[in-house]
Design an enzyme around this catalytic site. Structure first.
Site, PDB file in Angstrom:
ATOM      1  N   ARG A   1      72.816  40.684  49.665  1.00 58.56           N
ATOM      2  CA  ARG A   1      72.721  39.605  48.665  1.00 58.56           C
ATOM      3  C   ARG A   1      72.146  40.146  47.352  1.00 58.56           C
ATOM      4  O   ARG A   1      72.846  40.269  46.364  1.00 58.56           O
ATOM      5  CB  ARG A   1      71.874  38.458  49.243  1.00 58.56           C
ATOM      6  CG  ARG A   1      71.923  37.174  48.445  1.00 58.56           C
ATOM      7  CD  ARG A   1      71.045  37.145  47.218  1.00 58.56           C
ATOM      8  NE  ARG A   1      69.632  37.416  47.493  1.00 58.56           N
ATOM      9  CZ  ARG A   1      68.732  37.609  46.527  1.00 58.56           C
ATOM     10  NH1 ARG A   1      69.077  37.592  45.257  1.00 58.56           N
ATOM     11  NH2 ARG A   1      67.466  37.882  46.822  1.00 58.56           N
ATOM     12  N   ASP A   2      70.888  40.547  47.364  1.00 61.78           N
ATOM     13  CA  ASP A   2      70.238  40.973  46.117  1.00 61.78           C
ATOM     14  C   ASP A   2      70.921  42.237  45.580  1.00 61.78           C
ATOM     15  O   ASP A   2      71.070  42.418  44.371  1.00 61.78           O
ATOM     16  CB  ASP A   2      68.755  41.245  46.392  1.00 61.78           C
ATOM     17  CG  ASP A   2      67.896  41.202  45.144  1.00 61.78           C
ATOM     18  OD1 ASP A   2      68.422  41.474  44.061  1.00 61.78           O
ATOM     19  OD2 ASP A   2      66.691  40.914  45.260  1.00 61.78           O
TER      20      ASP A   2
ATOM     21  N   CYS B   1      68.738  41.578  39.623  1.00 59.12           N
ATOM     22  CA  CYS B   1      69.095  40.165  39.441  1.00 59.12           C
ATOM     23  C   CYS B   1      69.913  40.088  38.163  1.00 59.12           C
ATOM     24  O   CYS B   1      69.495  40.590  37.121  1.00 59.12           O
ATOM     25  CB  CYS B   1      67.847  39.303  39.326  1.00 59.12           C
ATOM     26  SG  CYS B   1      68.225  37.592  38.879  1.00 59.12           S
TER      27      CYS B   1
ATOM     28  N   ASN C   1      65.981  46.636  44.591  1.00 54.09           N
ATOM     29  CA  ASN C   1      64.768  46.489  45.403  1.00 54.09           C
ATOM     30  C   ASN C   1      64.361  47.848  45.936  1.00 54.09           C
ATOM     31  O   ASN C   1      65.166  48.771  46.009  1.00 54.09           O
ATOM     32  CB  ASN C   1      65.048  45.628  46.631  1.00 54.09           C
ATOM     33  CG  ASN C   1      65.128  44.172  46.295  1.00 54.09           C
ATOM     34  OD1 ASN C   1      66.189  43.679  45.974  1.00 54.09           O
ATOM     35  ND2 ASN C   1      64.003  43.504  46.336  1.00 54.09           N
TER      36      ASN C   1
ATOM     37  N   HIS D   1      58.308  41.188  47.676  1.00 57.13           N
ATOM     38  CA  HIS D   1      59.714  41.461  47.295  1.00 57.13           C
ATOM     39  C   HIS D   1      59.653  42.253  45.996  1.00 57.13           C
ATOM     40  O   HIS D   1      59.543  41.681  44.907  1.00 57.13           O
ATOM     41  CB  HIS D   1      60.441  40.121  47.118  1.00 57.13           C
ATOM     42  CG  HIS D   1      61.853  40.216  46.642  1.00 57.13           C
ATOM     43  ND1 HIS D   1      62.938  39.961  47.467  1.00 57.13           N
ATOM     44  CD2 HIS D   1      62.389  40.495  45.429  1.00 57.13           C
ATOM     45  CE1 HIS D   1      64.061  40.083  46.786  1.00 57.13           C
ATOM     46  NE2 HIS D   1      63.752  40.407  45.534  1.00 57.13           N
TER      47      HIS D   1
ATOM     48  N   HIS E   1      60.985  44.963  43.304  1.00 57.95           N
ATOM     49  CA  HIS E   1      62.045  45.805  42.731  1.00 57.95           C
ATOM     50  C   HIS E   1      61.400  47.116  42.275  1.00 57.95           C
ATOM     51  O   HIS E   1      60.192  47.174  42.028  1.00 57.95           O
ATOM     52  CB  HIS E   1      62.749  45.058  41.596  1.00 57.95           C
ATOM     53  CG  HIS E   1      63.682  43.992  42.119  1.00 57.95           C
ATOM     54  ND1 HIS E   1      65.027  44.198  42.248  1.00 57.95           N
ATOM     55  CD2 HIS E   1      63.447  42.758  42.610  1.00 57.95           C
ATOM     56  CE1 HIS E   1      65.588  43.115  42.783  1.00 57.95           C
ATOM     57  NE2 HIS E   1      64.655  42.216  43.010  1.00 57.95           N
TER      58      HIS E   1
HETATM   59  P1  HMG Z   1      74.228  24.298  36.893  1.00 56.00           P
HETATM   60  O1  HMG Z   1      75.339  24.674  35.934  1.00 56.00           O
HETATM   61  O2  HMG Z   1      72.950  23.818  36.283  1.00 56.00           O
HETATM   62  O3  HMG Z   1      74.709  23.204  37.923  1.00 56.00           O
HETATM   63  O4  HMG Z   1      73.967  25.517  37.840  1.00 56.00           O
HETATM   64  P2  HMG Z   1      75.369  21.825  37.700  1.00 56.00           P
HETATM   65  O5  HMG Z   1      74.811  20.950  38.769  1.00 56.00           O
HETATM   66  O6  HMG Z   1      75.274  21.372  36.264  1.00 56.00           O
HETATM   67  O7  HMG Z   1      76.916  22.120  38.009  1.00 56.00           O
HETATM   68  C1  HMG Z   1      77.720  22.929  37.156  1.00 56.00           C
HETATM   69  C2  HMG Z   1      78.852  23.520  37.966  1.00 56.00           C
HETATM   70  O8  HMG Z   1      78.336  24.377  38.987  1.00 56.00           O
HETATM   71  C3  HMG Z   1      79.672  22.460  38.703  1.00 56.00           C
HETATM   72  O9  HMG Z   1      81.008  22.986  38.821  1.00 56.00           O
HETATM   73  C4  HMG Z   1      79.040  22.435  40.055  1.00 56.00           C
HETATM   74  O10 HMG Z   1      79.920  21.959  41.045  1.00 56.00           O
HETATM   75  C5  HMG Z   1      78.741  23.908  40.281  1.00 56.00           C
HETATM   76  P3  HMG Z   1      82.177  22.644  37.755  1.00 56.00           P
HETATM   77  O11 HMG Z   1      82.239  21.154  37.798  1.00 56.00           O
HETATM   78  O12 HMG Z   1      81.691  23.182  36.424  1.00 56.00           O
HETATM   79  O13 HMG Z   1      83.341  23.363  38.301  1.00 56.00           O
HETATM   80  N1  HMG Z   1      77.658  24.154  41.230  1.00 56.00           N
HETATM   81  C6  HMG Z   1      77.755  24.952  42.300  1.00 56.00           C
HETATM   82  N2  HMG Z   1      78.801  25.686  42.767  1.00 56.00           N
HETATM   83  C7  HMG Z   1      78.570  26.386  43.884  1.00 56.00           C
HETATM   84  N3  HMG Z   1      77.386  26.422  44.537  1.00 56.00           N
HETATM   85  C8  HMG Z   1      76.346  25.704  44.086  1.00 56.00           C
HETATM   86  C9  HMG Z   1      76.526  24.930  42.925  1.00 56.00           C
HETATM   87  N4  HMG Z   1      75.702  24.122  42.216  1.00 56.00           N
HETATM   88  C10 HMG Z   1      76.405  23.658  41.203  1.00 56.00           C
HETATM   89  N5  HMG Z   1      75.186  25.746  44.732  1.00 56.00           N
HETATM   90  C11 HMG Z   1      73.059  26.809  39.617  1.00 56.00           C
HETATM   91  C12 HMG Z   1      72.865  25.582  38.715  1.00 56.00           C
HETATM   92  C13 HMG Z   1      71.753  27.072  40.297  1.00 56.00           C
HETATM   93  C14 HMG Z   1      74.145  26.518  40.615  1.00 56.00           C
HETATM   94  C15 HMG Z   1      73.469  28.001  38.736  1.00 56.00           C
HETATM   95  O14 HMG Z   1      72.511  28.144  37.727  1.00 56.00           O
HETATM   96  C16 HMG Z   1      73.600  29.281  39.490  1.00 56.00           C
HETATM   97  O15 HMG Z   1      74.505  29.446  40.312  1.00 56.00           O
HETATM   98  N6  HMG Z   1      72.726  30.295  39.188  1.00 56.00           N
HETATM   99  C17 HMG Z   1      72.768  31.601  39.833  1.00 56.00           C
HETATM  100  C18 HMG Z   1      71.434  31.884  40.423  1.00 56.00           C
HETATM  101  C19 HMG Z   1      71.435  33.212  41.159  1.00 56.00           C
HETATM  102  O16 HMG Z   1      72.192  33.380  42.104  1.00 56.00           O
HETATM  103  N7  HMG Z   1      70.582  34.153  40.699  1.00 56.00           N
HETATM  104  C20 HMG Z   1      70.408  35.380  41.404  1.00 56.00           C
HETATM  105  C21 HMG Z   1      69.633  35.185  42.681  1.00 56.00           C
HETATM  106  S1  HMG Z   1      67.890  34.951  42.404  1.00 56.00           S
HETATM  107  C22 HMG Z   1      67.241  36.556  42.458  1.00 56.00           C
HETATM  108  O17 HMG Z   1      67.974  37.505  42.496  1.00 56.00           O
HETATM  109  C23 HMG Z   1      65.742  36.719  42.515  1.00 56.00           C
HETATM  110  C24 HMG Z   1      65.239  37.048  43.925  1.00 56.00           C
HETATM  111  O18 HMG Z   1      65.850  38.218  44.416  1.00 56.00           O
HETATM  112  C25 HMG Z   1      63.712  37.244  43.909  1.00 56.00           C
HETATM  113  C26 HMG Z   1      63.230  38.223  42.834  1.00 56.00           C
HETATM  114  O19 HMG Z   1      63.714  39.372  42.764  1.00 56.00           O
HETATM  115  O20 HMG Z   1      62.329  37.818  42.091  1.00 56.00           O
HETATM  116  C27 HMG Z   1      65.534  35.901  44.909  1.00 56.00           C
HETATM  117 MG    MG Z   2      65.254  40.225  43.926  1.00 55.94          MG
END
Ligand code: HMG
Ligand code: MG
Length: 307
Positions: free
Chosen positions: A15-16, A244, A253, A211, A213
């Site tokens: 995933r990450d 990310c 990571n 966690h 990086h």
């Molecule tokens: P949004 O645009 O605010 O959502 O996204 P919305 O409710 O306004 O909807 C907009 C569109 O997104 C709509 O589709 C929804 O259906 C769709 P459209 O009508 O435009 O075709 N939608 C979704 N589609 C699929 N799955 C969903 C979903 N929700 C809404 N769950 C959202 C909000 C959170 C979805 C968006 O901002 C997003 O996908 N962000 C990506 C976040 C991400 O994956 N980041 C990386 C992971 S976090 C990380 O890496 C950190 C971590 O490792 C820890 C660390 O290192 O610190 C965990």
């Molecule tokens: Mg991470």
């Protein structure tokens, strides 16, 4: 607090790691990678994320990958296969694909929260509470993340109290564990220690995970410092894959191979076989066309070549 005798590793590479690859990795390669990680003895493997495919196209095959690993003959009942679900839409899709554990992911920085999940911290907590409620009705376990616990790519250094406050909110909501993300890998043993000490005053250390990086090469030192505080769960990424997409400049990571070598050296049990990790890391590295970033993997592979 004494160093733990046993550590649980949560593998986040599929995933990450793969969410940050420029090239889209085919589902079949992701599935094989996860199965090799299961074979190596990882007790928990974060499979994918149910986020918007417009935001993170690399995870668009989430349901296909999760279904395949859960129905595989190589699945092990003792292994957990969590997936990221930022909101109810993602949660419903994850459940539909068979998820039995999910993770919600918040941040200690307002700007990062906005950039990563398109809402501020207060709004994110409301969305997460809805996910936790839906999960508890189905007996699905929920893990929590707090990103930017040490520093934010947009706001700079982060107050440890802010990280602690968000961690506490996630535990109060019902998360069984909170993983503390040094998203940009800027922490050092001193700043990570301050952050953990602040978090551990509001959440028992047994429910906190690290966690880290490895952007600045500090992740192994930070794990060592965390072990001295009694932390016993760490996230790591095979071959050091990752980053990310919404944290500019952040590298992968800490490599799982490096962490297992450290734990073996400290006589801390993890249940993970380093040879199995070399096989899994070699597999994904050859697909990506570059060697693992793990120094341990490189050294052990070079030794194997020398015979
Ligand atoms: P949004 O645009 O605010 O959502 O996204 P919305 O409710 O306004 O909807 C907009 C569109 O997104 C709509 O589709 C929804 O259906 C769709 P459209 O009508 O435009 O075709 N939608 C979704 N589609 C699929 N799955 C969903 C979903 N929700 C809404 N769950 C959202 C909000 C959170 C979805 C968006 O901002 C997003 O996908 N962000 C990506 C976040 C991400 O994956 N980041 C990386 C992971 S976090 C990380 O890496 C950190 C971590 O490792 C820890 C660390 O290192 O610190 C965990
Ligand atoms: Mg991470």
């Amino acid at each position: 607090m004494a160093q733990p005798k046993r550590v649980r590793l949560v593998e986040v590479g599929p995933r990450d790691g793969l969410q940050n690859e420029a090239q889209i990795v085919p589902a079949a390669i992701k599935i094989e990678l996860i199965e090799r990680l299961v074979d190596a003895g990882l007790p928990a493997i974060e499979v994918t994320s149910f986020v918007s495919p417009k935001w993170v196209p690399q995870m668009a095959d989430n349901a296909e990958v999760l279904r395949a690993v859960l129905s595989s003959s190589r699945r092990r009942p003792e292994v957990s296969y969590p997936v990221l679900t930022p909101n109810l839409k993602g949660f419903d899709a994850a459940i539909e694909a068979g998820a039995q554990e999910v993770a919600i992911f918040g941040a200690a920085s307002e700007t990062f929260s906005q950039k990563n999940i398109n809402c501020g911290i207060a709004e994110s907590l409301k969305r997460f509470a809805a996910v936790v409620d839906a999960a508890s009705a189905l007996d699905v376990r929920v893990r929590g993340y707090v990103s930017c616990v040490v520093a934010c790519p947009y706001e700079g250094p982060v107050d440890p109290q802010k990280a602690a406050w968000v961690a506490r909110q996630l535990v109060d909501m019902g998360c069984y564990e909170v993983s503390l993300g040094d998203t940009i890998g800027a922490g050092t043993p001193a700043s990570v220690k301050r952050m953990i000490e602040a978090c551990a005053t509001v959440v028992p250390i047994e429910r906190l995970a690290g966690h880290y990086h490895d952007t600045y090469g500090m992740a192994i030192a930070n794990i060592y410092a965390s072990l001295q505080l009694g932390m016993a769960v760490f996230d790591s990424s095979i071959a050091g894959l990752g980053g990310c997409p919404y944290a500019p400049g952040a590298s992968g990571n800490v490599a799982t191979e490096d962490v297992v070598y450290l734990l073996d050296g400290l006589a801390i049990e993890s249940g993970i076989a380093i040879d199995g990790l070399l096989a899994a890391g070699g597999f994904i590295a050859s697909h990506l066309g570059r060697p693992p970033t793990s120094k341990v993997a490189r050294a052990l592979l070079a030794r194997q070549c020398r015979g």
